[in-house]
Design an enzyme around this catalytic site. Structure first.
Site, short mmCIF file in Angstrom:
data_model
loop_
_atom_site.label_atom_id
_atom_site.label_comp_id
_atom_site.label_asym_id
_atom_site.label_seq_id
_atom_site.Cartn_x
_atom_site.Cartn_y
_atom_site.Cartn_z
N ASN A 213 0.84 -1.19 0.00
CA ASN A 213 0.00 0.00 0.00
C ASN A 213 0.89 1.26 0.00
OD1 ASN A 213 -2.60 1.16 0.10
ND2 ASN A 213 -2.25 1.69 2.24
N ASN A 215 1.31 3.68 1.92
CA ASN A 215 1.94 4.15 3.16
C ASN A 215 3.00 3.19 3.69
OD1 ASN A 215 0.17 2.12 3.89
ND2 ASN A 215 -0.43 3.09 5.80
N LYS A 216 3.22 2.07 3.01
CA LYS A 216 4.18 1.09 3.52
C LYS A 216 5.61 1.46 3.10
CE LYS A 216 1.32 -1.70 5.68
NZ LYS A 216 -0.06 -1.20 5.59
N ILE A 217 6.58 0.64 3.51
CA ILE A 217 7.98 1.03 3.28
C ILE A 217 8.30 1.13 1.79
CG2 ILE A 217 8.88 -1.35 3.58
CD1 ILE A 217 11.34 0.08 4.99
N VAL A 218 7.74 0.20 0.98
CA VAL A 218 7.76 0.37 -0.48
C VAL A 218 6.35 0.10 -0.99
CG1 VAL A 218 10.19 -0.24 -0.80
CG2 VAL A 218 8.45 -2.02 -0.94
#
Ligand SMILES: *Cc1c(COP(=O)(O)O)cnc(C)c1O
Length: 380
Positions: A213, A215-218
């Site tokens: 998603n 907002n995740k790290i990638v």
């Protein structure tokens, strides 16, 4: 309060901006445009394409597992992971109440029942001790698996979540679940690249689930992945997430209820470019974590750091305030000046749809719910 002003200046100095500072924004500095345009040029933007295959190969490598399957989002990945390990209607799934709602929803989508157990104070993830205590009181091992003596339901899986990228105590948890013949599915949505005893999270359980998603790290825009070392489950994962279609030259053959959970090639292209930078992002974040740790030590605020024998990806960083009142003040002061901060999630059994679920005392989860606040954590 003086210390909050200093915190605000520290964060503003680090990101070097007077504008709004989000909690976590994606960073596109690599091959993102090139790969995405490539899918358009090839016309393969949808459910098949070279980037989907490439993404799955890369995820195998990163998670050090033998199978990876790309799906539409992390929630779908967890839902299918639970079905893969045999979770059925009416079964119970052990998980933590201190989590993002998707963890519990994925259980509910299988018509199964979450059982909310406490977290550890150090990892903020599912506590092996809480699981052990629950099983000793409620569980019974039968030939067909582990059952809850009091409800009569099967305890069909255990679903720990690696909160903010801090791995749970996997060794102890896997040992207990193994003794009770309960398959473990890792909700590794937040912990891509985090390691436990030198090995990536997600690959420890029977199946692991990741999220891509925004907002995740990638990110892949939206997306998820399932990983497993069990080749039969890997095959089944691909089958179920691609409408359970039997291979045939021209006929449509579907003998079982499947899902259209494929990740489009367009999204996989973005994910491939992002994964090329995963290690750089983690280094960048760990560097910020070190700066935060040093700064907050002087402020006498507890900055959360990784536990022994783990390497955290520091996806979302957080501080622990003294009590709920101080937490609320911190949230107010920072958000008022456009430095985004956010409290940790409300515990799942406080939400209307999970009010009636079985749970233990939640001493640690309640403590953390009152005190943990996420602070800006974007890659610079
Ligand atoms: C983000 C997240 C998910 C769900 O991922 P989506 O891709 O948004 O569906 C699941 N569990 C946790 C803990 C998450 O943080």
């Amino acid at each position: 309060m003086r210390e909050f002003n200093e915190t605000i200046s520290f964060i503003r100095d680090y990101y070097n901006t007077k504008e709004f500072i989000p909690l976590h924004e994606p960073k596109f500095g690599g091959n993102e445009k090139k790969y995405v345009l490539d899918t358009i040029a090839s016309t393969f933007v949808s459910s098949v394409g070279a980037y989907v295959d490439k993404f799955e190969e890369r995820m195998q490598r990163i998670s050090q597992t033998k199978n990876a399957v790309a799906v539409v989002n992390g929630t779908a990945a967890i839902q299918v992971a639970l079905r893969l390990v045999g979770v059925q209607k009416g079964d119970e799934v052990l998980t933590q109440a201190l989590t993002f709602v998707a963890t519990a929803n994925a259980i509910a989508y299988n018509n199964a029942k979450p059982v909310f157990l406490d977290v550890d104070l150090d990892t903020m993830g599912l506590s092996p001790i809480a699981v052990q205590n629950f099983l000793e009181e409620y569980a019974e091992l039968r030939e067909e698996g582990c059952y809850n003596k009091k409800t009569g339901n099967k305890i069909a899986a255990c679903l720990p979540m690696h909160t903010f990228g801090f791995p749970v105590h996997l060794h102890k948890l896997l040992k207990i679940c193994n003794e009770w013949k309960i398959p473990v599915v890792e909700d590794a949505a937040e912990s891509l690249g985090s390691e436990y005893n030198g090995k990536p999270t997600g690959g420890y359980g029977e199946v692991g689930a990741f999220s891509f998603n925004g907002n995740k790290i990638v990110t892949s825009g939206g997306g998820g992945a399932l990983v497993t070392n069990n080749n039969a489950l890997g095959k089944k994962a691909k089958f179920l997430t691609t409408t359970a279609k039997k291979p045939h030259t021209y006929e449509y053959v579907h003998e079982e209820l499947g899902y259209n959970y494929r990740m489009p090639n367009l999204n996989a292209a973005l994910a491939c470019a992002q994964l090329e930078n995963l290690n750089n992002f983690i280094e960048n974040k760990r560097n910020l974590a070190e700066k935060y740790a040093h700064f907050f030590e002087k402020q006498q605020l507890k900055f959360r750091t990784e536990t022994p024998n783990t390497k955290a990806n520091y996806w979302l960083m957080c501080v622990e305030l003294k009590d709920r009142q101080q937490r609320d003040l911190f949230l107010e002061k920072t958000n008022a000046v456009n430095v985004m901060t956010r409290p940790i999630w409300q515990l799942m059994y406080k939400l209307p749809m999970y009010k009636e679920c079985l749970r233990d005392k939640q001493v640690n989860a309640e403590f953390l719910e009152d005190r943990i606040v996420n602070i800006p954590s974007s890659v610079k």
